[in-house]
Design a protein around this motif. Sequence first.
Motif, mmCIF file in Angstrom:
data_model
loop_
_atom_site.group_PDB
_atom_site.id
_atom_site.type_symbol
_atom_site.label_atom_id
_atom_site.label_comp_id
_atom_site.label_asym_id
_atom_site.label_seq_id
_atom_site.Cartn_x
_atom_site.Cartn_y
_atom_site.Cartn_z
ATOM 1 N N GLY A 402 0.818 -1.208 0.000
ATOM 2 C CA GLY A 402 0.000 0.000 0.000
ATOM 3 C C GLY A 402 0.850 1.256 0.000
ATOM 4 O O GLY A 402 0.572 2.222 -0.724
ATOM 5 N N THR A 403 1.914 1.249 0.808
ATOM 6 C CA THR A 403 2.823 2.397 0.858
ATOM 7 C C THR A 403 3.534 2.573 -0.471
ATOM 8 O O THR A 403 3.701 3.702 -0.959
ATOM 9 C CB THR A 403 3.849 2.205 1.983
ATOM 10 O OG1 THR A 403 3.167 1.959 3.209
ATOM 11 C CG2 THR A 403 4.734 3.432 2.124
ATOM 12 N N TYR A 404 3.942 1.471 -1.060
ATOM 13 C CA TYR A 404 4.619 1.536 -2.350
ATOM 14 C C TYR A 404 3.700 2.121 -3.426
ATOM 15 O O TYR A 404 4.115 2.960 -4.232
ATOM 16 C CB TYR A 404 5.094 0.142 -2.756
ATOM 17 C CG TYR A 404 5.676 0.097 -4.147
ATOM 18 C CD1 TYR A 404 6.884 0.718 -4.435
ATOM 19 C CD2 TYR A 404 5.000 -0.544 -5.190
ATOM 20 C CE1 TYR A 404 7.417 0.695 -5.719
ATOM 21 C CE2 TYR A 404 5.526 -0.580 -6.471
ATOM 22 C CZ TYR A 404 6.735 0.043 -6.724
ATOM 23 O OH TYR A 404 7.253 0.034 -7.992
ATOM 24 N N ILE A 405 2.439 1.687 -3.436
ATOM 25 C CA ILE A 405 1.491 2.183 -4.438
ATOM 26 C C ILE A 405 1.260 3.681 -4.286
ATOM 27 O O ILE A 405 1.274 4.429 -5.277
ATOM 28 C CB ILE A 405 0.166 1.400 -4.345
ATOM 29 C CG1 ILE A 405 0.342 0.005 -4.946
ATOM 30 C CG2 ILE A 405 -0.969 2.142 -5.066
ATOM 31 C CD1 ILE A 405 -0.857 -0.896 -4.788
ATOM 32 N N LEU A 406 1.051 4.152 -3.068
ATOM 33 C CA LEU A 406 0.843 5.590 -2.850
ATOM 34 C C LEU A 406 2.070 6.382 -3.283
ATOM 35 O O LEU A 406 1.961 7.447 -3.905
ATOM 36 C CB LEU A 406 0.536 5.869 -1.380
ATOM 37 C CG LEU A 406 -0.778 5.317 -0.815
ATOM 38 C CD1 LEU A 406 -0.999 5.819 0.608
ATOM 39 C CD2 LEU A 406 -1.958 5.694 -1.682
ATOM 40 N N THR A 407 3.256 5.869 -2.975
ATOM 41 C CA THR A 407 4.494 6.565 -3.341
ATOM 42 C C THR A 407 4.697 6.565 -4.848
ATOM 43 O O THR A 407 5.086 7.579 -5.442
ATOM 44 C CB THR A 407 5.696 5.899 -2.652
ATOM 45 O OG1 THR A 407 5.465 5.820 -1.239
ATOM 46 C CG2 THR A 407 6.980 6.682 -2.896
ATOM 47 N N LEU A 408 4.439 5.422 -5.484
ATOM 48 C CA LEU A 408 4.586 5.320 -6.937
ATOM 49 C C LEU A 408 3.650 6.282 -7.657
ATOM 50 O O LEU A 408 4.065 6.989 -8.587
ATOM 51 C CB LEU A 408 4.304 3.878 -7.374
ATOM 52 C CG LEU A 408 4.249 3.601 -8.880
ATOM 53 C CD1 LEU A 408 5.596 3.872 -9.533
ATOM 54 C CD2 LEU A 408 3.797 2.167 -9.153
ATOM 55 N N LEU A 409 2.387 6.326 -7.227
ATOM 56 C CA LEU A 409 1.409 7.170 -7.914
ATOM 57 C C LEU A 409 1.652 8.657 -7.649
ATOM 58 O O LEU A 409 1.558 9.475 -8.561
ATOM 59 C CB LEU A 409 -0.007 6.786 -7.469
ATOM 60 C CG LEU A 409 -0.497 5.402 -7.909
ATOM 61 C CD1 LEU A 409 -1.867 5.103 -7.323
ATOM 62 C CD2 LEU A 409 -0.538 5.289 -9.433
ATOM 63 N N GLU A 410 1.948 9.004 -6.393
ATOM 64 C CA GLU A 410 2.113 10.421 -6.049
ATOM 65 C C GLU A 410 3.490 10.952 -6.457
ATOM 66 O O GLU A 410 3.584 11.939 -7.193
ATOM 67 C CB GLU A 410 1.913 10.619 -4.547
ATOM 68 C CG GLU A 410 2.030 12.094 -4.129
ATOM 69 C CD GLU A 410 1.875 12.292 -2.636
ATOM 70 O OE1 GLU A 410 1.573 13.432 -2.222
ATOM 71 O OE2 GLU A 410 2.063 11.324 -1.873
ATOM 72 N N ASP A 411 4.541 10.325 -5.995
ATOM 73 C CA ASP A 411 5.891 10.835 -6.258
ATOM 74 C C ASP A 411 6.442 10.355 -7.588
ATOM 75 O O ASP A 411 7.229 11.058 -8.228
ATOM 76 C CB ASP A 411 6.835 10.402 -5.133
ATOM 77 C CG ASP A 411 6.387 10.918 -3.775
ATOM 78 O OD1 ASP A 411 5.939 12.075 -3.696
ATOM 79 O OD2 ASP A 411 6.474 10.160 -2.796
ATOM 80 N N GLY A 412 6.057 9.139 -8.002
ATOM 81 C CA GLY A 412 6.581 8.601 -9.241
ATOM 82 C C GLY A 412 5.853 9.110 -10.474
ATOM 83 O O GLY A 412 6.464 9.667 -11.385
ATOM 84 N N TYR A 413 4.518 8.953 -10.500
ATOM 85 C CA TYR A 413 3.733 9.339 -11.674
ATOM 86 C C TYR A 413 3.154 10.744 -11.586
ATOM 87 O O TYR A 413 2.447 11.189 -12.494
ATOM 88 C CB TYR A 413 2.609 8.324 -11.901
ATOM 89 C CG TYR A 413 3.096 6.958 -12.337
ATOM 90 C CD1 TYR A 413 4.272 6.809 -13.068
ATOM 91 C CD2 TYR A 413 2.366 5.812 -12.035
ATOM 92 C CE1 TYR A 413 4.717 5.563 -13.467
ATOM 93 C CE2 TYR A 413 2.802 4.553 -12.433
ATOM 94 C CZ TYR A 413 3.969 4.431 -13.146
ATOM 95 O OH TYR A 413 4.410 3.192 -13.552
ATOM 96 N N ASN A 414 3.394 11.425 -10.483
ATOM 97 C CA ASN A 414 3.043 12.844 -10.319
ATOM 98 C C ASN A 414 1.554 13.127 -10.142
ATOM 99 O O ASN A 414 1.064 14.194 -10.535
ATOM 100 C CB ASN A 414 3.581 13.672 -11.507
ATOM 101 C CG ASN A 414 5.088 13.543 -11.664
ATOM 102 O OD1 ASN A 414 5.816 13.554 -10.671
ATOM 103 N ND2 ASN A 414 5.553 13.403 -12.888
ATOM 104 N N PHE A 415 0.810 12.197 -9.546
ATOM 105 C CA PHE A 415 -0.562 12.506 -9.157
ATOM 106 C C PHE A 415 -0.534 13.340 -7.874
ATOM 107 O O PHE A 415 0.347 13.162 -7.018
ATOM 108 C CB PHE A 415 -1.368 11.225 -8.928
ATOM 109 C CG PHE A 415 -1.758 10.520 -10.192
ATOM 110 C CD1 PHE A 415 -2.906 10.902 -10.889
ATOM 111 C CD2 PHE A 415 -0.980 9.492 -10.697
ATOM 112 C CE1 PHE A 415 -3.263 10.258 -12.065
ATOM 113 C CE2 PHE A 415 -1.330 8.840 -11.871
ATOM 114 C CZ PHE A 415 -2.482 9.221 -12.561
#
Length: 497
Positions: A402-415
């Motif tokens: 869950g933490t990885y998904i939030l980080t990927l979407l927010e910090d990685g893909y810029n949502f």
Amino acid sequence: MAGQREMREKNPWHRRPIIIIAVLFTVVIGGLVTMSVMQNKPIHQKYKYGIVLDAGSSHTSVYVYQWPAEKENNTGMVTQKHTCNVKGKGISSYFRNANQAGPSLRECMEEAERAIPTPRHQETPVYLGATAGMRLLRKENETASGNVLLSVMQFLQATPFSFQGARIITGQEEGAYGWITVNYLSDNFRRAQHTMGALDLGGASTQITFESGDHFKSINDFIHFRLYGKEYRVYTHSFLCYGKDQALKLFLDRQLQAHPTGSGKQTLEDPCFHPGYNKSKSVQDIYNSPCVSEVQPSKAEFTHKGTGNWMLCQKNVRRIFNFSECTSSSCSFNGVFQPPLKGQFGAFSAFFFVMDFLNLTSEPLEVSKKKLAAYCSMPWDEVTKNHKKVKEKYLQEYCFSGTYILTLLEDGYNFTSETWKDIKFIKKIANSDAGWTLGYMLNLTNMIPAEAPDSPPIPHAGYVTLMVLFVFVLFFLIVLAYCFFRRSSSASQKQIV
């Protein structure tokens, strides 16, 4: 006797012309009814079938698709008819016993045989697409990956279907076909609406794909499609080693490398695992992947101890990404160009399964963070007590995932908090699984010849002409009968007078 003969002569129904007219009338009525029934009976819908095997890193799924033989705008209307998950791990796990990779598919392929009508077996194409698990195996051992594919090909060639090939698809293809699936199931192509972006998360890779008018720096950044008579150009990028399972290996590798120990057994205090979690694990289970560091810790085992600190967990998860390097106008991570996000996005596969388990599929970003922090701090024995039916392998990883998904979407893909509402976590649309396989099948139907559907026995124009002719004959017979009856009636009255 003479009286009976006289009665028959006076009764017009006993005259030969009337008998002939009545017979013709009956024949015409019968013809009209028969032709109407035959012309308007329901036409049997012909279907074609296709099979796509999704050979992922963690498991293989077999999808059976069907579509009307008469295609729309040169693209078959594909729907999912049947699905089967192959027991065991993905085909890449058979790299030491490659000859067993093909037979592992037997049970699901037998289900496919039962799902498709026998007369259609020989013409039903079968395609196998291997994704990131096999991409990693090829990167590590090309000979082993070739042997696994050969075993799969030999098995599928022996099925009653028309085997069309087994290959390792590129990450760009995986992302683009997932994009086709989401928009096809949402009916965006036929309604000529704005397309939806696609976010896919597997075990070994993750993909982001969306339509964009930006000029791309690299040919690998876009794929071109023509569907329903319209051209589409989409941005797509696949990140190998950033699927859920491989990301965890990266995460554990970083922590083990950062906290070496002396002669004793190494203990890893992990903020992404629940407090009270304590397991002895093999180092080889982490360092059996080309995604992680080649330098292994000297110890064969380590103690994995959870602390359940979400803030520190997210901080450590961010370390597996490189957010500082970017030579383009905008980037996602690891220096990869990404144009500005546009429109809504469908997030599927592990994105959905993890967020659904955590009940975060419809929560705002900030609320998701708070709920996830509370979940991660929950004691391990309480977590296992509340989820007795969930396998421990998956249950122990949900805090990290869950933490990885939030980080990927927010910090990685810029949502952002504002654009988070544009993400729709989806499992199925219109009774079909979201994923790349349906898009793959949809694109391939453009190369499968259309089959003429069953048609009415008489063309429409001929049917109308015959109906008019029958009605005209019927009208003529009615007029003829009326005239004959009138003449007979007048003759009878004159005889009476």
